[in-house]
Design a protein around this motif. Sequence first.
Motif, PDB file in Angstrom:
ATOM      1  N   PRO A 119      20.898  58.932  57.775  1.00  0.00           N
ATOM      2  CA  PRO A 119      22.017  59.484  57.012  1.00  0.00           C
ATOM      3  C   PRO A 119      21.992  61.004  56.885  1.00  0.00           C
ATOM      4  O   PRO A 119      23.055  61.627  56.803  1.00  0.00           O
ATOM      5  CB  PRO A 119      21.892  58.809  55.641  1.00  0.00           C
ATOM      6  CG  PRO A 119      20.472  58.373  55.550  1.00  0.00           C
ATOM      7  CD  PRO A 119      20.038  58.073  56.945  1.00  0.00           C
ATOM      8  N   VAL A 120      20.819  61.613  56.854  1.00  0.00           N
ATOM      9  CA  VAL A 120      20.759  63.067  56.682  1.00  0.00           C
ATOM     10  C   VAL A 120      21.319  63.777  57.907  1.00  0.00           C
ATOM     11  O   VAL A 120      22.213  64.625  57.812  1.00  0.00           O
ATOM     12  CB  VAL A 120      19.312  63.521  56.403  1.00  0.00           C
ATOM     13  CG1 VAL A 120      19.241  65.041  56.349  1.00  0.00           C
ATOM     14  CG2 VAL A 120      18.813  62.934  55.083  1.00  0.00           C
ATOM     15  N   LEU A 165      25.994  66.185  61.058  1.00  0.00           N
ATOM     16  CA  LEU A 165      26.753  66.267  62.304  1.00  0.00           C
ATOM     17  C   LEU A 165      28.166  65.711  62.204  1.00  0.00           C
ATOM     18  O   LEU A 165      29.002  65.978  63.073  1.00  0.00           O
ATOM     19  CB  LEU A 165      26.000  65.519  63.412  1.00  0.00           C
ATOM     20  CG  LEU A 165      24.668  66.134  63.857  1.00  0.00           C
ATOM     21  CD1 LEU A 165      23.934  65.175  64.777  1.00  0.00           C
ATOM     22  CD2 LEU A 165      24.901  67.458  64.557  1.00  0.00           C
ATOM     23  N   ALA A 166      28.446  64.923  61.168  1.00  0.00           N
ATOM     24  CA  ALA A 166      29.733  64.221  61.086  1.00  0.00           C
ATOM     25  C   ALA A 166      30.922  65.163  61.155  1.00  0.00           C
ATOM     26  O   ALA A 166      31.886  64.925  61.897  1.00  0.00           O
ATOM     27  CB  ALA A 166      29.791  63.378  59.809  1.00  0.00           C
ATOM     28  N   ARG A 190      21.087  53.314  48.921  1.00  0.00           N
ATOM     29  CA  ARG A 190      21.455  53.623  50.302  1.00  0.00           C
ATOM     30  C   ARG A 190      20.346  54.385  51.015  1.00  0.00           C
ATOM     31  O   ARG A 190      19.721  53.872  51.920  1.00  0.00           O
ATOM     32  CB  ARG A 190      22.786  54.374  50.361  1.00  0.00           C
ATOM     33  CG  ARG A 190      22.850  55.658  49.559  1.00  0.00           C
ATOM     34  CD  ARG A 190      24.078  56.467  49.954  1.00  0.00           C
ATOM     35  NE  ARG A 190      25.242  56.150  49.133  1.00  0.00           N
ATOM     36  CZ  ARG A 190      26.373  56.808  49.231  1.00  0.00           C
ATOM     37  NH1 ARG A 190      26.520  57.753  50.100  1.00  0.00           N
ATOM     38  NH2 ARG A 190      27.387  56.518  48.441  1.00  0.00           N
ATOM     39  N   ASP A 191      20.058  55.606  50.642  1.00  0.00           N
ATOM     40  CA  ASP A 191      19.037  56.393  51.327  1.00  0.00           C
ATOM     41  C   ASP A 191      17.649  55.913  50.929  1.00  0.00           C
ATOM     42  O   ASP A 191      17.447  55.382  49.845  1.00  0.00           O
ATOM     43  CB  ASP A 191      19.189  57.878  50.995  1.00  0.00           C
ATOM     44  CG  ASP A 191      20.539  58.419  51.448  1.00  0.00           C
ATOM     45  OD1 ASP A 191      21.146  57.794  52.331  1.00  0.00           O
ATOM     46  OD2 ASP A 191      20.988  59.449  50.906  1.00  0.00           O
ATOM     47  N   LYS A 192      16.691  56.101  51.827  1.00  0.00           N
ATOM     48  CA  LYS A 192      15.325  55.631  51.589  1.00  0.00           C
ATOM     49  C   LYS A 192      14.521  56.736  50.886  1.00  0.00           C
ATOM     50  O   LYS A 192      13.535  57.258  51.406  1.00  0.00           O
ATOM     51  CB  LYS A 192      14.665  55.241  52.912  1.00  0.00           C
ATOM     52  CG  LYS A 192      15.518  54.328  53.788  1.00  0.00           C
ATOM     53  CD  LYS A 192      15.878  53.027  53.108  1.00  0.00           C
ATOM     54  CE  LYS A 192      16.687  52.131  54.035  1.00  0.00           C
ATOM     55  NZ  LYS A 192      17.163  50.903  53.388  1.00  0.00           N
ATOM     56  N   SER A 193      14.922  57.081  49.668  1.00  0.00           N
ATOM     57  CA  SER A 193      14.281  58.187  48.958  1.00  0.00           C
ATOM     58  C   SER A 193      12.921  57.795  48.379  1.00  0.00           C
ATOM     59  O   SER A 193      12.117  58.657  48.041  1.00  0.00           O
ATOM     60  CB  SER A 193      15.194  58.702  47.838  1.00  0.00           C
ATOM     61  OG  SER A 193      15.626  57.646  47.004  1.00  0.00           O
ATOM     62  N   TRP A 230      25.216  51.626  61.073  1.00  0.00           N
ATOM     63  CA  TRP A 230      24.758  52.739  61.912  1.00  0.00           C
ATOM     64  C   TRP A 230      23.334  53.192  61.573  1.00  0.00           C
ATOM     65  O   TRP A 230      22.818  54.128  62.196  1.00  0.00           O
ATOM     66  CB  TRP A 230      25.729  53.922  61.782  1.00  0.00           C
ATOM     67  CG  TRP A 230      26.166  54.221  60.380  1.00  0.00           C
ATOM     68  CD1 TRP A 230      27.277  53.718  59.747  1.00  0.00           C
ATOM     69  CD2 TRP A 230      25.522  55.085  59.427  1.00  0.00           C
ATOM     70  NE1 TRP A 230      27.347  54.208  58.459  1.00  0.00           N
ATOM     71  CE2 TRP A 230      26.297  55.050  58.246  1.00  0.00           C
ATOM     72  CE3 TRP A 230      24.381  55.879  59.470  1.00  0.00           C
ATOM     73  CZ2 TRP A 230      25.942  55.778  57.109  1.00  0.00           C
ATOM     74  CZ3 TRP A 230      24.032  56.609  58.334  1.00  0.00           C
ATOM     75  CH2 TRP A 230      24.818  56.548  57.181  1.00  0.00           C
ATOM     76  N   PHE A 231      22.688  52.528  60.622  1.00  0.00           N
ATOM     77  CA  PHE A 231      21.309  52.871  60.267  1.00  0.00           C
ATOM     78  C   PHE A 231      20.523  51.597  59.998  1.00  0.00           C
ATOM     79  O   PHE A 231      19.700  51.533  59.110  1.00  0.00           O
ATOM     80  CB  PHE A 231      21.302  53.787  59.046  1.00  0.00           C
ATOM     81  CG  PHE A 231      19.962  54.400  58.711  1.00  0.00           C
ATOM     82  CD1 PHE A 231      19.112  54.839  59.703  1.00  0.00           C
ATOM     83  CD2 PHE A 231      19.556  54.538  57.388  1.00  0.00           C
ATOM     84  CE1 PHE A 231      17.882  55.402  59.397  1.00  0.00           C
ATOM     85  CE2 PHE A 231      18.325  55.111  57.056  1.00  0.00           C
ATOM     86  CZ  PHE A 231      17.490  55.541  58.069  1.00  0.00           C
ATOM     87  N   SER A 232      20.807  50.545  60.792  1.00  0.00           N
ATOM     88  CA  SER A 232      20.159  49.249  60.585  1.00  0.00           C
ATOM     89  C   SER A 232      19.512  48.784  61.886  1.00  0.00           C
ATOM     90  O   SER A 232      20.140  48.815  62.953  1.00  0.00           O
ATOM     91  CB  SER A 232      21.174  48.198  60.127  1.00  0.00           C
ATOM     92  OG  SER A 232      21.628  48.463  58.821  1.00  0.00           O
ATOM     93  N   HIS A 233      18.267  48.337  61.772  1.00  0.00           N
ATOM     94  CA  HIS A 233      17.539  47.801  62.922  1.00  0.00           C
ATOM     95  C   HIS A 233      18.217  46.510  63.368  1.00  0.00           C
ATOM     96  O   HIS A 233      18.574  45.659  62.546  1.00  0.00           O
ATOM     97  CB  HIS A 233      16.095  47.529  62.520  1.00  0.00           C
ATOM     98  CG  HIS A 233      15.159  47.398  63.675  1.00  0.00           C
ATOM     99  ND1 HIS A 233      15.275  46.412  64.624  1.00  0.00           N
ATOM    100  CD2 HIS A 233      14.072  48.141  64.037  1.00  0.00           C
ATOM    101  CE1 HIS A 233      14.306  46.532  65.513  1.00  0.00           C
ATOM    102  NE2 HIS A 233      13.562  47.583  65.183  1.00  0.00           N
ATOM    103  N   ALA A 234      18.370  46.347  64.667  1.00  0.00           N
ATOM    104  CA  ALA A 234      19.035  45.150  65.187  1.00  0.00           C
ATOM    105  C   ALA A 234      18.098  43.951  65.251  1.00  0.00           C
ATOM    106  O   ALA A 234      18.555  42.813  65.383  1.00  0.00           O
ATOM    107  CB  ALA A 234      19.589  45.425  66.580  1.00  0.00           C
TER     108      ALA A 234
END
Length: 243
Positions: A34-35, A40-41, A89-92, A207-211
């Motif tokens: 996410p960072v 870049l978004a 959401r973020d892995k803080s 968009w930030f998940s292991h398949a």
Amino acid sequence: MELLGAEAAGRGMVVQAAEEVSAAAGPAYWYGGPVAGARLAGRLGFALLEAADDWLAELPEEFTGRQVRTATVLDAWAIDRPTFVKPPRDKSFPADVYADGSGLSSDLDPATPVLLSDVVTFAAEYRLFLLDGQIAAGSRYAVFGRLDPHPLDRHGPIAAEIAEFVDRLVAAIGPTLPSAVVVDVGQLLDTYRPGYRWAIVEANMAWFSHAYAADPARVLDVVLQAAGPREDVKPSDLPFVRP
């Protein structure tokens, strides 16, 4: 990451690491953290879809199987009994069962949002990539909390149970999810009787998940809709675009 990259390359897409990107020659899509994604978004013109921070806490207990509430790190520091604490959401910080609030780092921002939930046992957990309210791809990823990926047999009894559960979930709360998202579900053990019930573990950004062991082609379909050009975002997805 490598499997999705290979699948994208096979579709004629250019695959680049974030540090290699200077400008987009065409429509840009994102799969990563996410960072860097937020950085870049704007420059590359993609939009990141995700569920609201309080999505899990707002679900009826019919779907969670436990009490979940939104709070802050300050609240979490005050807990005095075992509680599952995670950032929404973020892995803080590591999502885990904390015996009490003293286990959380004192360096965290007290205002950081967290989710607090009852401690429960999931016999098995499954990752589902949802596209327009349907399961596009899925994989088991854990058994009794230990990593154990295995493909989800689309024609097996477990897949049928999961599909029925997801159909009920989408019928009840579908508008609270973006059109492309990951929902993790699990077999929640019943403390008072044999057997299990299906329950939501959490929602995640596609968009930030292991398949894990899910079909990369189907996973990529979900990722491309979850993190693609801003001008292609559906009106119903606009509330889910990451600021």
